[in-house]
Every structure is written in structure tokens, then in C-alpha cells.
Scaffold this active site. Sequence first.
Site, PDB file in Angstrom:
ATOM      1  N   SER A 116     -12.929  35.592  -8.604  1.00 16.83           N
ATOM      2  CA  SER A 116     -12.185  34.811  -9.570  1.00 16.83           C
ATOM      3  C   SER A 116     -11.218  35.954 -10.593  1.00 16.83           C
ATOM      4  O   SER A 116      -9.505  35.823 -10.006  1.00 16.83           O
ATOM      5  CB  SER A 116     -12.309  33.456 -10.724  1.00 16.83           C
ATOM      6  OG  SER A 116     -13.224  34.116 -11.453  1.00 16.83           O
TER       7      SER A 116
ATOM      8  N   HIS B 277     -19.242  31.576  -5.395  1.00 13.00           N
ATOM      9  CA  HIS B 277     -19.281  31.606  -6.801  1.00 13.00           C
ATOM     10  C   HIS B 277     -19.189  30.804  -8.120  1.00 13.00           C
ATOM     11  O   HIS B 277     -20.429  30.272  -8.949  1.00 13.00           O
ATOM     12  CB  HIS B 277     -17.569  32.608  -6.904  1.00 13.00           C
ATOM     13  CG  HIS B 277     -16.658  33.125  -7.722  1.00 13.00           C
ATOM     14  ND1 HIS B 277     -17.434  34.018  -8.901  1.00 13.00           N
ATOM     15  CD2 HIS B 277     -15.849  33.624  -8.519  1.00 13.00           C
ATOM     16  CE1 HIS B 277     -16.730  33.550 -10.419  1.00 13.00           C
ATOM     17  NE2 HIS B 277     -15.971  33.697  -9.415  1.00 13.00           N
TER      18      HIS B 277
ATOM     19  N   HIS C 266     -27.201  37.399  -8.423  1.00 10.76           N
ATOM     20  CA  HIS C 266     -26.189  37.862  -8.080  1.00 10.76           C
ATOM     21  C   HIS C 266     -26.056  39.240  -8.042  1.00 10.76           C
ATOM     22  O   HIS C 266     -26.546  39.932  -7.265  1.00 10.76           O
ATOM     23  CB  HIS C 266     -25.876  37.947  -9.913  1.00 10.76           C
ATOM     24  CG  HIS C 266     -25.146  37.925 -10.578  1.00 10.76           C
ATOM     25  ND1 HIS C 266     -23.937  39.554 -10.011  1.00 10.76           N
ATOM     26  CD2 HIS C 266     -24.020  37.119 -11.006  1.00 10.76           C
ATOM     27  CE1 HIS C 266     -22.582  38.956 -11.229  1.00 10.76           C
ATOM     28  NE2 HIS C 266     -22.961  37.662 -11.709  1.00 10.76           N
TER      29      HIS C 266
ATOM     30  N   ARG D 276     -25.758  34.524 -19.728  1.00  8.53           N
ATOM     31  CA  ARG D 276     -25.172  33.638 -20.292  1.00  8.53           C
ATOM     32  C   ARG D 276     -26.033  32.717 -19.966  1.00  8.53           C
ATOM     33  O   ARG D 276     -26.353  31.193 -20.206  1.00  8.53           O
ATOM     34  CB  ARG D 276     -24.104  33.866 -19.141  1.00  8.53           C
ATOM     35  CG  ARG D 276     -23.066  34.721 -19.691  1.00  8.53           C
ATOM     36  CD  ARG D 276     -21.605  34.881 -19.116  1.00  8.53           C
ATOM     37  NE  ARG D 276     -22.503  35.130 -16.859  1.00  8.53           N
ATOM     38  CZ  ARG D 276     -21.693  34.821 -15.572  1.00  8.53           C
ATOM     39  NH1 ARG D 276     -20.719  34.583 -15.251  1.00  8.53           N
ATOM     40  NH2 ARG D 276     -22.765  35.227 -14.507  1.00  8.53           N
TER      41      ARG D 276
ATOM     42  N   ASP E  61     -25.145  30.398 -13.701  1.00  3.74           N
ATOM     43  CA  ASP E  61     -25.148  28.322 -13.225  1.00  3.74           C
ATOM     44  C   ASP E  61     -26.231  27.179 -12.980  1.00  3.74           C
ATOM     45  O   ASP E  61     -26.412  26.194 -12.892  1.00  3.74           O
ATOM     46  CB  ASP E  61     -24.699  28.601 -11.776  1.00  3.74           C
ATOM     47  CG  ASP E  61     -22.501  28.937 -11.651  1.00  3.74           C
ATOM     48  OD1 ASP E  61     -22.245  28.680 -12.763  1.00  3.74           O
ATOM     49  OD2 ASP E  61     -22.534  30.044 -11.026  1.00  3.74           O
TER      50      ASP E  61
HETATM   51  C1  COA Z   1     -24.497  35.666  -6.172  1.00  6.20           C
HETATM   52  C2  COA Z   1     -24.795  36.084  -4.529  1.00  6.20           C
HETATM   53  C3  COA Z   1     -23.848  35.715  -3.752  1.00  6.20           C
HETATM   54  C4  COA Z   1     -24.616  37.042  -4.570  1.00  6.20           C
HETATM   55  O1  COA Z   1     -24.645  38.056  -2.882  1.00  6.20           O
HETATM   56  P1  COA Z   1     -25.100  39.292  -2.845  1.00  6.20           P
HETATM   57  O2  COA Z   1     -24.394  40.383  -3.880  1.00  6.20           O
HETATM   58  O3  COA Z   1     -24.983  39.757  -1.395  1.00  6.20           O
HETATM   59  O4  COA Z   1     -26.749  39.603  -2.898  1.00  6.20           O
HETATM   60  P2  COA Z   1     -27.687  40.456  -2.440  1.00  6.20           P
HETATM   61  O5  COA Z   1     -27.486  41.402  -2.400  1.00  6.20           O
HETATM   62  O6  COA Z   1     -28.797  40.324  -3.363  1.00  6.20           O
HETATM   63  O7  COA Z   1     -28.163  39.646  -1.032  1.00  6.20           O
HETATM   64  C5  COA Z   1     -28.946  39.892   0.186  1.00  6.20           C
HETATM   65  C6  COA Z   1     -29.774  38.791   0.589  1.00  6.20           C
HETATM   66  O8  COA Z   1     -30.470  37.664  -0.381  1.00  6.20           O
HETATM   67  C7  COA Z   1     -29.719  37.187  -0.552  1.00  6.20           C
HETATM   68  N1  COA Z   1     -30.014  35.694  -1.229  1.00  6.20           N
HETATM   69  C8  COA Z   1     -29.142  36.383  -2.539  1.00  6.20           C
HETATM   70  N2  COA Z   1     -29.447  35.568  -2.781  1.00  6.20           N
HETATM   71  C9  COA Z   1     -30.452  34.649  -2.743  1.00  6.20           C
HETATM   72  C10 COA Z   1     -30.877  33.062  -3.374  1.00  6.20           C
HETATM   73  N3  COA Z   1     -30.598  32.568  -4.563  1.00  6.20           N
HETATM   74  N4  COA Z   1     -30.499  32.275  -2.457  1.00  6.20           N
HETATM   75  C11 COA Z   1     -31.818  32.666  -1.086  1.00  6.20           C
HETATM   76  N5  COA Z   1     -30.764  34.100  -0.207  1.00  6.20           N
HETATM   77  C12 COA Z   1     -30.520  34.604  -2.101  1.00  6.20           C
HETATM   78  C13 COA Z   1     -28.686  36.960   0.156  1.00  6.20           C
HETATM   79  O9  COA Z   1     -27.575  35.959   0.924  1.00  6.20           O
HETATM   80  C14 COA Z   1     -28.517  37.830   1.284  1.00  6.20           C
HETATM   81  O10 COA Z   1     -29.261  37.362   2.475  1.00  6.20           O
HETATM   82  P3  COA Z   1     -28.456  37.947   4.014  1.00  6.20           P
HETATM   83  O11 COA Z   1     -28.885  39.541   4.142  1.00  6.20           O
HETATM   84  O12 COA Z   1     -29.077  37.474   4.618  1.00  6.20           O
HETATM   85  O13 COA Z   1     -27.065  37.702   4.257  1.00  6.20           O
HETATM   86  C15 COA Z   1     -26.078  35.880  -4.082  1.00  6.20           C
HETATM   87  O14 COA Z   1     -27.539  35.759  -5.078  1.00  6.20           O
HETATM   88  C16 COA Z   1     -26.069  34.154  -3.651  1.00  6.20           C
HETATM   89  O15 COA Z   1     -25.902  33.160  -3.043  1.00  6.20           O
HETATM   90  N6  COA Z   1     -26.546  33.731  -5.117  1.00  6.20           N
HETATM   91  C17 COA Z   1     -27.049  31.638  -4.775  1.00  6.20           C
HETATM   92  C18 COA Z   1     -25.150  30.812  -4.976  1.00  6.20           C
HETATM   93  C19 COA Z   1     -24.964  31.287  -6.979  1.00  6.20           C
HETATM   94  O16 COA Z   1     -25.532  31.133  -7.309  1.00  6.20           O
HETATM   95  N7  COA Z   1     -23.779  31.462  -6.922  1.00  6.20           N
HETATM   96  C20 COA Z   1     -22.826  31.989  -8.725  1.00  6.20           C
HETATM   97  C21 COA Z   1     -23.056  33.788  -8.703  1.00  6.20           C
HETATM   98  S1  COA Z   1     -22.894  33.644 -10.362  1.00  6.20           S
END
Ligand code: COA
Length: 433
Positions: free
Chosen positions: A241, A271, A317, A326, A372
Site C-alpha cells: 500500500s 496484504h 511476513h 503490532r 492481522d
Molecule cells: C506475508 C507473506 C505474503 C510474506 O510472503 P513472503 O515474503 O513471500 O514469505 P516467505 O518468504 O516466508 O515465503 C516462503 C514460502 O513460505 C510460504 N509461507 C509464508 N507464510 C506462510 C503462511 N502464513 N502460511 C503458509 N505458508 C506460508 C510462502 O507462501 C512461500 O511458499 P512458496 O515457496 O510455496 O511460494 C506470507 O507470509 C503470507 O502469505 N502470510 C499469510 C498472509 C498474511 O498474513 N498476510 C498479512 C501480512 S502482514
Amino acid sequence: MPSLKEKFAAKVPDMRDRVKRILKEHGETKISDVTISQAYGGMRGVKCMVTETSALDPNSGIRFRGYTIPELQEKLPRAAGGEEPLPEGLFHLLLTGELPTADEVAEITAAWRQEKELPGHVKACLDALPQDTHPMSQFSVGIVALQRDSIFVKRYREGMSKMDYWEPTFDDAMVLLGRLPLLAAYIYRRSYKNGEHLAGTADADWAGNLAGMLGIDRPQFQELMRLYMTIHADHEGGNVSAHTTHLVGSALSDVYLSLAAGMNGLAGPLHGLANQEVIRWILNMKQEIGGTPSKDQAADYVWKTLKEGRVVPGFGHGVLRVTDPRYMAQQKFADKHLPDDENYKIVRMLYEVVPNILLEQGKAKNPWPNVDAHSGCLLVHYGLVEYDFYTVLFGVSRAMGVLASLVWDRALGLPLERPKSVTTEWMEQQVSG
Ligand SMILES: CC(C)(COP(=O)(O)OP(=O)(O)OC[C@H]1O[C@@H](n2cnc3c(N)ncnc32)[C@H](O)[C@@H]1OP(=O)(O)O)[C@@H](O)C(=O)NCCC(=O)NCCS
């Protein structure tokens, strides 16, 4: 007492000099190398943009102009009888880098509370949308509809020096920040309360008034809104954002067009939309299990989610490698005000269950809960059960951070953002012997 605008204006020349100096003396100094993985992998860790308002440390979390959340809870002015910071004070801090006095906060409250009603055409625009249009889509439409009143657009048309761009941007930001709670409440009441809109509370602060317009006029909920608006406001510049608002703003799009773009990014489930996904996921778990889950049942449900190829919402994250402060701020609030709430107890239990499972699965770089994971159970507790609406509240808060940044972007004359993209063929040529 100088006004917020005068205070900001006094800071601009020094910041302009600092930026000019560092560019002149060190413009060619390297601060980042970019690997092929980073180019394909969402640019994680590439240092290539400047944001003054806050900085995110992977191991300790967000600092707003150097202050942690607990420090702000102690140092920012509060409402009479309240214990949580007034978000108006955070906006002052983000914009000027200085903690405000109570009078300075009162000035911002008064300015924002001058906005008493949405323009008729904005209401008509929203009312033309089907009632079940997602609240974030309504939010985006509403912000764009408000753009008609942009002072920046008018001044730009009249012809304005680049040096003055920040002034109408500041003015637009103040009007928009005053109107966002009106917009959010309008969307909530039209979507879920038969369009029965509520007048604000005459002498309430910005967040306290939002609580009243939503229809939950309890002092504790006002406190929650103050905390919520404070902690969601900013998370340095690279999140979707903030980055989007900055990028679109770099084309000299006004604050309305820039913020609407940022909000469309916030509406994504990876997000800001994760806040609605978390509570939906918890309620689905309860329904499937037929009541409050035990630790083992919750663990099975987490594994099932992962095996279905889905993410566990509220965990992980892009930058953080510890529990999100937070999240901790909300846990402290819950411990104080709703320690026996059933959904809160589930959220606490998930904190003990999910990280171990994510670690065992071995994919997520950060197994800990983010902001979240917590917010939904607090909102449900106070009767805000329509979880599709939650990201709008996040958006009202996030506007403070990204708009303060946009005012600085204009003051510093940051140019059109235009990174270089390359093709896979080009990448292959780089690595071919
Ligand atoms: C926030 C988020 C998008 C960060 O993504 P990122 O920087 O790519 O995270 P990572 O580098 O740790 O990801 C590596 C792998 O772990 C997975 N992973 C990360 N968080 C995960 C979670 N909460 N549940 C399951 N798998 C997860 C990713 O999908 C990725 O899988 P892939 O290799 O098959 O693509 C991710 O942690 C996520 O999807 N979390 C859940 C959604 C969420 O809470 N979003 C709000 C963020 S404030």
C-alpha cells in the site's frame, strides 16, 4: 503556537539541503546489490527507495520516527480519561518527526473534524453500487469520487512552481484524512445497517468519532479504535500500500488518486485483506470442529490448510522475523479488556500452535504472527462482526502514514519512479559463460 503546516514548512529547507548534500557528495555510493533471485522474488531486501516516516527492523519491528509502539503509548497525548494514544498525534510525529503537545493534537483533531459530511455526489456514487459490493471496492470508489475536490489539481492547472507542490498536497491530505472516517462509516452503515447513517459525536476525537459513526459508542471501543488507527498507520515504504501510493504519486497524481491505488493493493489477501481472512478462517475452523477447538484440533486444521496449498492467514511476513509488535500491542489490549473472550483465547492458542507447524513445514521464513492475526477477534468482541469491512479500517489508518510520506515526496521533489526491467533472455545472457 505554529500550525502543523507552518511547522512542516519550517522543516522543509533543512531536509532539502540534507538530500541535496548527500546526493552531491555521495550520489554514486552503492547501498544495495540486486541478485537474480531478488529480481524474480518481489525485490525483497533491495534498498532502492527513501521513506522518512518509519523504519522496519526485521528483528524488533516497526519504529515510527524512531519510536516503538510501547514508547508511543507512553509519550503521545491521549483522550481525556483514555490510555491509548490519539492517532492525530502519530500523524504529527510522522509528518514532522517531533512528538506533539496536547494542543498540537487538538489542532489536528479540529482540522479533521471540520469535515462533517461527504459530498452528495460521493454518497450517490456509493449508493449506485450493489449493496454487497466489497467494502474495499466501495472505499476505493469513494476516494476517487472525492478527488473532484483536489486542491492540488486546481493549483497545478493554474500553474504552480515545483517548490510549492507540497502545499496543496498537504491541504488535500488534511481534507482527505478528515473525510476518510465519514467514508468508512458511510460504507459500513449502507452495507450492513440498512443505510441508517449516524451523525458523529460533536466533541469526540478522530478515532472516537469513527467509533460513534459506526454505531459502537462504547468508551472501550473508542480506545480500541485509537490503538488500531495508531498501530496500522505505517510500516516503512516498501509494503504494497505504501509503495503503490508512492509510485502512483510519483506521476504527480494527487493524494486521492495515489491513495486509492494504494488501497487497491491493501485489498489483497496477502496484504491488508488478511485481517478479514484470519477471522473467517477461525470461524470456519470452529464451525468445522463444532465448537472451540482443542490444541490438537487446531493443529490438525492448520495442517489441513497447508496441505490444501493455502496460507495460514495472519502468520509470516515479508520483512519481520519476530512476532509483530503490532500483534503484541493488541494482545496487551485484549489481556486488559477481554481476557475471557472465546475468540481471543483461540488467537492466543494459535500463537502456541501455528509457529511450530510452520517451522516443521520449513517453508515460511517467518513463522510468527503479524498484525492481522489479532485484530479480528477484538473487533468481533465489540460487535463489529462484518469482517469484510475490516480492511477499510486498516485503510483509514494506513492513509496517515502514506499521505505523510507523499507530502514529503513532494517537498523533496522526488521524481517519477521508473526502475529498469529486463527479460528472462537478458538474465540468461548475463549468466551464460
Ligand atoms: C506475508 C507473506 C505474503 C510474506 O510472503 P513472503 O515474503 O513471500 O514469505 P516467505 O518468504 O516466508 O515465503 C516462503 C514460502 O513460505 C510460504 N509461507 C509464508 N507464510 C506462510 C503462511 N502464513 N502460511 C503458509 N505458508 C506460508 C510462502 O507462501 C512461500 O511458499 P512458496 O515457496 O510455496 O511460494 C506470507 O507470509 C503470507 O502469505 N502470510 C499469510 C498472509 C498474511 O498474513 N498476510 C498479512 C501480512 S502482514
